[in-house]
Design an enzyme around this catalytic site. Structure first.
Site, short mmCIF file in Angstrom:
data_model
loop_
_atom_site.label_atom_id
_atom_site.label_comp_id
_atom_site.label_asym_id
_atom_site.label_seq_id
_atom_site.Cartn_x
_atom_site.Cartn_y
_atom_site.Cartn_z
CG HIS A 1 -3.64 -0.78 -2.12
ND1 HIS A 1 -4.07 0.52 -2.10
CD2 HIS A 1 -3.51 -1.15 -0.82
CE1 HIS A 1 -4.16 0.94 -0.85
NE2 HIS A 1 -3.83 -0.05 -0.05
CB SER B 1 -0.96 0.00 1.18
OG SER B 1 -0.27 -0.21 2.38
CE LYS C 1 -7.34 0.27 0.37
NZ LYS C 1 -7.49 1.46 1.22
C1 LIG Z 1 -3.70 -3.42 2.09
C2 LIG Z 1 -4.94 -3.00 2.83
N1 LIG Z 1 -5.70 -3.95 3.42
C3 LIG Z 1 -6.80 -3.62 4.10
C4 LIG Z 1 -7.21 -2.32 4.23
C5 LIG Z 1 -8.43 -2.01 5.04
O1 LIG Z 1 -9.48 -1.66 4.22
P1 LIG Z 1 -10.67 -0.69 4.66
O2 LIG Z 1 -10.18 0.72 4.51
O3 LIG Z 1 -11.77 -1.03 3.76
O4 LIG Z 1 -11.01 -1.00 6.08
C6 LIG Z 1 -6.47 -1.31 3.64
C7 LIG Z 1 -6.91 0.09 3.77
O5 LIG Z 1 -6.20 1.04 3.71
C8 LIG Z 1 -5.29 -1.66 2.93
O6 LIG Z 1 -4.54 -0.71 2.36
#
Ligand SMILES: Cc1ncc(COP(=O)(O)O)c(C=O)c1O
Length: 405
Positions: free
Chosen positions: A222, A194, A253
């Site tokens: 992502h 990320s 996203k």
């Molecule tokens: C790699 C990754 N997994 C999980 C999440 C969590 O997702 P959410 O924002 O829908 O709670 C994020 C959010 O930034 C993320 O970047």
């Protein structure tokens, strides 16, 4: 509480903590800036229009009229809330329809929707990993995976947690080789990382998992809508859905909504359904967000040209920043970091970009390792070339002034 009374000891740290106040005074505090209006690739903040180069709305769907329509229709049909958890009164026909379609989309037997991506990681990991089991996690994995591990450790004694160097297969193998072959192991990794925008070496992870009797859990937050010829994520990028046993993704996203899902074998998903506390003890995704996620899935399936455009933009920006002399790390996707290192310089660069009409995100430790402060830039399929050129021009100008390039 007035300042003259003494705060309870639990609150003392709040009264003594000055980091944010100091940054605000210096005018370099970047967080919690309210967006007054979203206009596709632009946002209005403090009455000014900025190019948004810091959103995870990769396909630009969050402001698409078709998404709004489906969200509104879902509200008209079901109301504004499910008023309960999936386990009880909070499962709608729409949840189940979406799950069937998501499973087919990622090439798995079944899927299960949670209210956020964060809860998906917490719930799935903690449901699967139990006493005496091993969880093996990339050091650059998202915080929600770490928090999933914390929940797992909190719920089960004797869980063994291992962290391997980022995307480093020798280090992963070093760890796996030390664990008795018969013990249960779950390797957890982001598909696209990320903050750095690089892609996991999934074929090697799979090969090691097979060699050492481990399962692979892949976070595609992502990656779906972003990589793979039709946006099906890292498994599609490497042409093989079986490279991961479980795939999770968020709707916050590319899907332009909120929520998350995990997909895998039917019996594994059914087990998670009955043991994931963040699913059972929290209300389910509201109708509007389900409607939007469903519309997004259809658009991703029907308009692969959006994914293509996003990939073309990623290439342009990685090359553009690289040619200017910025350190873009190992970026391969529309997440393009500008690694600066020093926190203060990162905040100053962010401020100059902001003042000149470009919204980007400064990222410091613990979201990245210490001394790896960076500006996270990210792009959307709806960015136009002239906007991208403006971003590059302003970054070049400000980067030179600060001695970053
Ligand atoms: C790699 C990754 N997994 C999980 C999440 C969590 O997702 P959410 O924002 O829908 O709670 C994020 C959010 O930034 C993320 O970047």
């Amino acid at each position: 509480m007035s300042k003259t009374t003494t705060p309870a000891s639990v609150f003392r740290k709040c009264y003594e903590w000055e980091d944010a106040a100091r940054a605000r005074e210096a005018g370099i505090y970047p967080f919690f800036r309210p967006i007054e209006e979203a206009r596709g690739s632009k946002v209005i903040i403090e009455g000014r229009e900025l190019i948004m180069a810091g959103s995870n709305n990769y396909l630009g769907l969050a402001t698409d009229p078709r998404m709004r329509d489906r969200a509104i229709k879902a509200v008209e049909h079901y109301g504004t809330s499910c008023s309960g958890s999936r386990f009880m009164n909070g499962t709608l026909a729409l949840h189940e329809e979406l799950e069937v379609r998501l499973a087919a989309f990622v090439g798995k037997e079944a899927a299960l929707c949670f209210t956020t991506g964060y809860q998906t990681n917490l719930g799935s990991i903690a449901a699967l990993v139990g006493r005496g089991d091993h969880i093996i996690s990339d050091k650059f994995n998202h915080a929600s995976i770490m928090d999933g591990i914390f929940l797992t450790v909190g719920l089960n004694r004797n869980v063994n947690v291992h962290r391997y160097k980022h995307n480093n297969m020798e280090d992963l193998e070093r760890i796996l080789a030390k664990i008795p072959i018969e013990e249960s192991k779950l390797i957890v990794t982001d598909g696209v990382f990320s903050m750095e925008g690089d892609i996991v070496d999934l074929p090697s992870v799979r090969a090691l998992a097979d060699k050492y009797n481990a399962a692979v859990y892949l976070d595609e937050a992502h990656a779906i809508g972003v990589v793979g010829p039709t946006g099906r994520g890292v498994t599609e990028h490497f042409h093989d859905p079986s490279l991961a046993d479980l795939v999770m993704c968020t709707f916050s996203k590319s899907f332009g909504s909120i929520g998350g899902f995990v997909a895998g074998d039917e019996l594994v998903i059914d087990y998670i359904k009955h043991f994931a506390r963040p699913l059972i003890f929290s209300a389910s995704i509201p109708p509007a967000n389900l409607g939007a996620a469903m519309a997004a899935l259809e658009i991703i399936e029907q308009e692969p040209e959006r994914v293509e455009r996003l990939q073309e933009i990623a290439e342009k920006m990685i090359k553009g920043f690289g040619d200017l002399g910025f350190d873009v790390g190992t970026a391969e996707t529309p997440i393009v970091p500008l690694v600066i290192g020093d926190n203060e310089k990162t905040f100053t660069f962010w401020k100059h970009m902001f003042e000149r009409g470009v919204y980007v995100n400064p990222v410091i430790s613990p979201a990245v390792p210490p001394n790896r402060a960076l500006i996270r830039t990210s792009y959307m399929a709806i960015h136009e070339d002239h906007e991208l050129d403006t971003i590059l021009e302003i970054a070049a100008d400000e980067g030179k002034k600060l001695g970053i390039i």
